[in-house]
Structure formats: C-alpha cells, structure tokens
Motif scaffolding. Structure first.
Motif, mmCIF file in Angstrom:
data_model
loop_
_atom_site.group_PDB
_atom_site.id
_atom_site.type_symbol
_atom_site.label_atom_id
_atom_site.label_comp_id
_atom_site.label_asym_id
_atom_site.label_seq_id
_atom_site.Cartn_x
_atom_site.Cartn_y
_atom_site.Cartn_z
ATOM 1 N N LEU A 147 0.724 -1.212 0.040
ATOM 2 C CA LEU A 147 -0.106 0.069 -0.128
ATOM 3 C C LEU A 147 0.973 1.405 -0.026
ATOM 4 C CD1 LEU A 147 -3.003 0.819 -0.040
ATOM 5 C CD2 LEU A 147 -2.704 0.244 2.549
ATOM 6 N N MET A 148 1.780 1.346 0.880
ATOM 7 C CA MET A 148 2.764 2.497 1.040
ATOM 8 C C MET A 148 3.628 2.761 -0.613
ATOM 9 S SD MET A 148 4.087 2.361 4.715
ATOM 10 C CE MET A 148 4.858 0.757 4.938
ATOM 11 N N GLU A 149 3.763 1.477 -0.966
ATOM 12 C CA GLU A 149 4.521 1.408 -2.488
ATOM 13 C C GLU A 149 3.433 2.342 -3.559
ATOM 14 O OE1 GLU A 149 6.088 -2.534 -3.004
ATOM 15 O OE2 GLU A 149 7.673 -2.229 -1.604
ATOM 16 N N ARG A 150 2.245 1.904 -3.441
ATOM 17 C CA ARG A 150 1.185 2.435 -4.521
ATOM 18 C C ARG A 150 1.226 3.948 -4.196
ATOM 19 N NH1 ARG A 150 -2.449 -2.211 -6.184
ATOM 20 N NH2 ARG A 150 -3.542 -0.629 -7.288
ATOM 21 N N ILE A 151 1.088 4.351 -2.885
ATOM 22 C CA ILE A 151 1.059 5.702 -2.478
ATOM 23 C C ILE A 151 2.283 6.461 -3.066
ATOM 24 C CG2 ILE A 151 1.230 7.283 -0.760
ATOM 25 C CD1 ILE A 151 -0.493 5.062 1.213
ATOM 26 N N GLU A 152 3.368 5.859 -2.867
ATOM 27 C CA GLU A 152 4.523 6.736 -3.268
ATOM 28 C C GLU A 152 4.680 6.635 -4.815
ATOM 29 O OE1 GLU A 152 7.672 4.317 -1.313
ATOM 30 O OE2 GLU A 152 6.909 5.449 0.535
ATOM 31 N N ARG A 153 4.165 5.570 -5.587
ATOM 32 C CA ARG A 153 4.073 5.558 -7.092
ATOM 33 C C ARG A 153 3.075 6.280 -7.401
ATOM 34 N NH1 ARG A 153 5.447 -0.253 -6.296
ATOM 35 N NH2 ARG A 153 3.357 -0.619 -6.753
ATOM 36 N N ARG A 154 1.937 6.748 -6.645
ATOM 37 C CA ARG A 154 0.744 7.545 -7.139
ATOM 38 C C ARG A 154 -0.033 6.613 -7.937
ATOM 39 N NH1 ARG A 154 3.729 10.336 -4.540
ATOM 40 N NH2 ARG A 154 3.759 12.693 -4.696
ATOM 41 N N GLU A 155 -0.033 5.297 -7.816
ATOM 42 C CA GLU A 155 -0.670 3.979 -8.388
ATOM 43 C C GLU A 155 -2.253 4.064 -7.835
ATOM 44 O OE1 GLU A 155 -0.018 -0.611 -8.432
ATOM 45 O OE2 GLU A 155 1.684 0.858 -8.824
ATOM 46 N N SER A 156 -2.974 3.620 -8.831
ATOM 47 C CA SER A 156 -4.327 3.739 -8.401
ATOM 48 C C SER A 156 -4.714 2.945 -7.062
ATOM 49 C CB SER A 156 -5.151 2.809 -9.708
ATOM 50 O OG SER A 156 -6.628 2.574 -9.194
ATOM 51 N N PRO A 157 -5.479 3.441 -6.116
ATOM 52 C CA PRO A 157 -6.275 4.689 -6.435
ATOM 53 C C PRO A 157 -5.845 5.823 -6.033
ATOM 54 C CG PRO A 157 -6.891 3.504 -4.431
ATOM 55 C CD PRO A 157 -5.717 2.740 -4.978
ATOM 56 N N PHE A 158 -4.446 5.935 -6.029
ATOM 57 C CA PHE A 158 -3.721 7.151 -5.336
ATOM 58 C C PHE A 158 -3.528 8.086 -6.446
ATOM 59 C CE2 PHE A 158 -2.968 3.841 -2.327
ATOM 60 C CZ PHE A 158 -3.842 4.451 -1.368
ATOM 61 N N ASP A 159 -4.455 8.440 -7.214
ATOM 62 C CA ASP A 159 -4.310 9.048 -8.391
ATOM 63 C C ASP A 159 -5.498 10.130 -8.451
ATOM 64 O OD1 ASP A 159 -4.420 10.060 -11.091
ATOM 65 O OD2 ASP A 159 -4.031 8.359 -12.208
#
Length: 179
Positions: A147-159
């Motif tokens: 989850l933290m890696e997804r946030i850092e990469r701005r990967e869905s849903p963090f877009d």
C-alpha cells in the motif's frame, strides 16, 4: 457474487473476533468487477460498534478488493483529495452487504501524498487479545508495505485524476438512476 452498478449497498466491517466494528448505511456502486468494487458514500450514516452514529460530511470514493488486505477511502474535500486506508481482509459481497475484517492499522494520506501510519498500538493490543497468528501478521504487514509503495508511485487509487473521473461518473450514474 457482485453488486450491480447504480445499486445502493450496505457495508459492514467486523473485527477478528467476529464482532461488528462499523457499518455504512448506503454506498452507491459505480464499478464492480473481479478486480475491485468502487462505491461512493455521500451523506451516508456510519454506525460505530459502540452505537455512535454520524453522517459522512463529504463524498468519498471507496475501493474494495477481493484479493487485497486493504481498502481505500478517498475523500473529496475543498482542499483536495485525502485518502484513508484500512488494513483489512479482502472484501466480499454476499448479497446482503460488502464485508471485511478490519485489522486496526490505517494509513492516512494527505492531498500531497504525505502519509502516516495510525493505530499501531491498537493493532498490538488486538493482536494479543484476539490471537492474530504469525501468518496473519505477516500478510497484514506485507500488504501495508504494498500500500505504501502504491502511494509513493501514485498508483491507483492514489491518482487525483482517476478520483475526479470516478466522481464525475458517479454524478452521471446518480442522475441516470433518478430518471
């Protein structure tokens, strides 16, 4: 089983000991497939395990996954999009409600994608009280790292652009449903 697009569903979150943790009175489904269920809570009642009841203040786009040990709530506020991530079991829709087990740990993400981990003390306490296994602890922490890696990469849903597109879709589908 999947809910239908434009359908209102009920959301239930439990604790590891099977006690009810929190419920949402309604969520409007805008996407449901084998990868995720996306639903909007907009002025929905939330009922806590202790009986407290409150109304959500802003629209939130909620992402539930059948194969991930977390769910993500993206809140659309005047100052931008903010995210609240719950470490939880994969979500299951059984026709009655969308259900998962909350595992205490949360990640709060601001509009600039700065984040903080919350409730580590609650996780430790519940781990002992409810007997979280080593395997469960491993999975929860592995998924938190993902989850933290997804946030850092701005990967869905963090877009933010994806959130805006989904919110616009919600407005159209909600209007279609009224007609």
């Amino acid at each position: 089983m999947l809910p239908k697009e434009k359908e209102y569903i009920y959301i239930q979150s439990f604790k590891h000991d099977k006690s009810l943790h929190r419920t949402w009175s309604k969520a409007f489904v805008i996407e449901a497939n084998d990868e995720r269920i996306v639903a909007i809570t907009d002025r929905s009642y939330v009922i806590e395990a202790d009986g407290r009841k409150w109304l959500t203040r802003e629209p939130a786009i909620c992402f539930f996954y059948p194969d991930k040990w977390y769910n993500v709530i993206s809140m659309i506020r005047k100052k931008g999009v903010f995210y609240y991530c719950n470490l939880a079991s994969p979500s299951i829709y059984d026709g009655e409600a969308l259900k998962n087990i909350d595992y205490d740990l949360d990640i709060k993400v601001n509009n600039d994608f700065e984040y903080s981990i919350l409730d580590e003390d609650e996780y430790e306490e519940h781990s002992k009280e409810m007997g979280y296994s080593k395997d469960l602890d491993y999975v929860v922490h592995k998924q938190m790292k993902e989850l933290m890696e997804r946030i850092e990469r701005r990967e869905s849903p963090f877009d933010h652009d994806e959130i805006q597109r989904l919110y616009n879709r919600y407005l159209i589908l909600k209007e279609d449903r009224r007609q």
